[in-house]
Design a protein around this motif. Structure first.
Motif, short mmCIF file in Angstrom:
data_model
loop_
_atom_site.label_atom_id
_atom_site.label_comp_id
_atom_site.label_asym_id
_atom_site.label_seq_id
_atom_site.Cartn_x
_atom_site.Cartn_y
_atom_site.Cartn_z
N LEU A 1 15.31 13.20 0.76
CA LEU A 1 14.21 12.94 1.68
C LEU A 1 13.95 11.44 1.81
O LEU A 1 13.72 10.93 2.91
CB LEU A 1 12.95 13.66 1.22
N ARG A 2 14.00 10.76 0.68
CA ARG A 2 13.77 9.31 0.72
C ARG A 2 14.83 8.62 1.57
O ARG A 2 14.52 7.72 2.37
CB ARG A 2 13.78 8.75 -0.71
N ASN A 3 16.08 9.05 1.44
CA ASN A 3 17.16 8.45 2.23
C ASN A 3 16.98 8.71 3.72
O ASN A 3 17.46 7.95 4.57
CB ASN A 3 18.52 8.99 1.77
N ALA A 4 16.28 9.82 4.04
CA ALA A 4 15.99 10.14 5.44
C ALA A 4 14.70 9.50 5.92
O ALA A 4 14.26 9.75 7.05
CB ALA A 4 15.93 11.66 5.61
N GLY A 5 14.08 8.70 5.06
CA GLY A 5 12.84 8.03 5.43
C GLY A 5 11.62 8.90 5.38
O GLY A 5 10.59 8.60 5.98
N ILE A 6 11.70 10.00 4.63
CA ILE A 6 10.60 10.97 4.54
C ILE A 6 9.91 10.82 3.20
O ILE A 6 10.52 11.06 2.15
CB ILE A 6 11.12 12.40 4.73
N THR A 7 8.64 10.43 3.21
CA THR A 7 7.91 10.19 1.97
C THR A 7 6.58 10.93 1.91
O THR A 7 5.87 10.84 0.91
CB THR A 7 7.65 8.68 1.77
N THR A 8 6.22 11.65 2.97
CA THR A 8 4.95 12.37 2.99
C THR A 8 5.14 13.79 3.51
O THR A 8 6.12 14.09 4.21
CB THR A 8 3.91 11.67 3.89
N SER B 1 6.53 18.10 7.75
CA SER B 1 6.03 19.18 8.61
C SER B 1 6.65 19.17 10.01
O SER B 1 6.56 20.17 10.72
CB SER B 1 4.50 19.11 8.73
N VAL B 2 7.27 18.07 10.41
CA VAL B 2 7.89 18.03 11.74
C VAL B 2 9.31 18.59 11.69
O VAL B 2 9.94 18.79 12.74
CB VAL B 2 7.90 16.61 12.33
N PRO C 1 0.85 -1.21 0.00
CA PRO C 1 0.00 0.00 0.00
C PRO C 1 0.87 1.25 0.00
O PRO C 1 1.99 1.23 0.51
CB PRO C 1 -0.78 -0.12 1.32
N PRO C 2 0.39 2.34 -0.60
CA PRO C 2 1.16 3.59 -0.58
C PRO C 2 1.30 4.10 0.83
O PRO C 2 0.49 3.78 1.71
CB PRO C 2 0.31 4.53 -1.45
N PRO C 3 2.34 4.91 1.10
CA PRO C 3 2.52 5.46 2.44
C PRO C 3 1.29 6.27 2.86
O PRO C 3 0.69 6.98 2.06
CB PRO C 3 3.75 6.37 2.30
N ALA C 4 0.92 6.13 4.13
CA ALA C 4 -0.21 6.91 4.64
C ALA C 4 0.21 8.37 4.75
O ALA C 4 1.28 8.69 5.26
CB ALA C 4 -0.63 6.38 6.00
N GLY C 5 -0.62 9.25 4.24
CA GLY C 5 -0.30 10.67 4.29
C GLY C 5 -0.33 11.30 2.92
O GLY C 5 -0.67 10.65 1.92
N THR C 6 0.05 12.56 2.85
CA THR C 6 0.02 13.33 1.61
C THR C 6 1.34 13.18 0.87
O THR C 6 2.41 13.43 1.44
CB THR C 6 -0.22 14.83 1.91
N ARG C 7 1.25 12.76 -0.39
CA ARG C 7 2.47 12.53 -1.16
C ARG C 7 3.26 13.82 -1.35
O ARG C 7 2.70 14.91 -1.45
CB ARG C 7 2.10 11.95 -2.53
N LEU C 8 4.57 13.68 -1.41
CA LEU C 8 5.44 14.83 -1.65
C LEU C 8 5.20 15.40 -3.04
O LEU C 8 4.93 14.65 -3.99
CB LEU C 8 6.91 14.41 -1.52
N GLY D 1 13.02 24.49 8.81
CA GLY D 1 13.67 24.88 7.56
C GLY D 1 15.15 24.56 7.59
O GLY D 1 15.72 24.12 6.58
N ASP D 2 15.79 24.78 8.73
CA ASP D 2 17.23 24.49 8.85
C ASP D 2 17.50 23.00 8.70
O ASP D 2 18.50 22.60 8.07
CB ASP D 2 17.76 24.98 10.20
N GLN D 3 16.63 22.17 9.26
CA GLN D 3 16.83 20.73 9.13
C GLN D 3 16.65 20.28 7.69
O GLN D 3 17.40 19.41 7.21
CB GLN D 3 15.84 19.99 10.05
N LEU D 4 15.69 20.87 7.00
CA LEU D 4 15.51 20.54 5.58
C LEU D 4 16.75 20.95 4.78
O LEU D 4 17.27 20.19 3.96
CB LEU D 4 14.29 21.27 5.02
N ALA D 5 17.21 22.18 5.01
CA ALA D 5 18.36 22.70 4.27
C ALA D 5 19.62 21.90 4.54
O ALA D 5 20.53 21.87 3.70
CB ALA D 5 18.58 24.18 4.61
N ALA D 6 19.69 21.25 5.70
CA ALA D 6 20.87 20.47 6.05
C ALA D 6 20.94 19.15 5.29
O ALA D 6 21.99 18.50 5.27
CB ALA D 6 20.90 20.20 7.55
N LEU D 7 19.84 18.74 4.66
CA LEU D 7 19.83 17.50 3.89
C LEU D 7 20.48 17.77 2.54
O LEU D 7 20.02 18.60 1.77
CB LEU D 7 18.40 17.00 3.70
#
Length: 261
Positions: free
Chosen positions: A215-222, A227-228, A197-204, A231-237
């Motif tokens: 994001l995928r390597n960080a386990g983030i798919t939705t 949202s957790v 099944p697709p990941p629960a939540g809103t697709r990227l 901005g700094d954490q996103l930019a650090a990826l």
């Protein structure tokens, strides 16, 4: 005609309705419809730019008239064109992808697939390609092409034909079968295929392969997982740049979410 993601979002929102380009001759005409990441964008006018004002720059989404003039200075030998743009609605293929066909529709689709196979110098490819994507979702196109011994460009061209039928969906990395495509594949099998099944939540949203991979390597798919983060954490990826972050912020806002922190 290439349009940046932030400008596409602004056209959809109605805050941008112009673009300026330097071309030897117009590459679009009035009525041209472009399928983009935000939906269909229609060209409403194409005229010589003439004198460009600060209001024109604002309507084109430029930070200032000076910034727009600087961008247009890159190709001074070509004339500048003023292109009117408007959001014309969602990509009709989106609705088609979600439409599960009945038995009669599947027969029609099968006939279309048979015609594509017959017209191909490569031979029958449609079923094998649908199966390949179904069994290898989100795998890079070059890797999929290599699995069947095909050149990537030709493979991608054929997948676009399946996309026009609403059977596949292109991602920043790889493809998925749509619900419509799954129904067509399952109709030819003794029993429906068991799929994750697709990941629960809103697709990227589409944010480019490097950002998607990060994001995928960080386990983030939705979006909910995004949202957790701050901005700094996103930019650090590594691979998630300013344009990807802007697009994620826009998608979060549309979903009623924000970045954390």
């Amino acid at each position: 005609m290439m349009i940046r993601p932030a400008e596409l979002a602004a056209i959809k929102a109605g805050t941008v309705d112009l673009a300026f380009r330097r071309w030897a001759r117009p590459r679009v005409v009035v009525g041209t419809r472009m399928r983009t990441a935000v939906g269909v964008i229609e060209v409403t006018s194409v005229d010589p730019a003439g004198r460009i004002t600060a209001e024109d720059a604002r309507r084109a989404g430029a930070p200032s008239l000076t910034a727009l003039e600087h961008a247009l200075a890159a190709r001074p030998d070509d004339p500048a064109w003023r292109i009117g743009l408007v959001y014309a609605g969602p990509d009709p293929r989106e609705a088609l992808r979600e439409t599960v066909p009945d038995a009669a529709e599947i027969e029609v689709i099968n006939a279309r697939l048979a015609r594509l196979d017959k017209a191909s110098a490569y031979g029958a490819w449609t079923r094998a390609t649908l199966d390949l994507i179904d069994l290898n979702p989100t795998v890079r196109a070059p890797d999929l092409a290599a699995m069947v011994g095909r050149e990537t460009a030709d493979f991608k061209k054929d997948v676009r034909k399946l996309k026009e039928l609403g059977l596949t969906e292109s991602l920043d990395i790889g493809y998925l079968l749509s619900p419509r495509g799954q129904a067509v594949v399952d109709a030819a099998l003794p029993v429906p295929r068991d799929r994750e099944p697709p990941p629960a939540g809103t697709r990227l949203p589409k944010i480019g392969a490097p950002a998607t991979r990060a994001l995928r390597n960080a386990g983030i798919t939705t979006l909910e997982q995004v949202s957790v983060l701050t901005g700094d954490q996103l930019a650090a990826l590594h691979g998630v740049g300013p344009m990807a972050i802007d697009r994620l912020r826009e998608a979060l806002a549309e979903a009623g979410l924000t970045l954390g922190g």
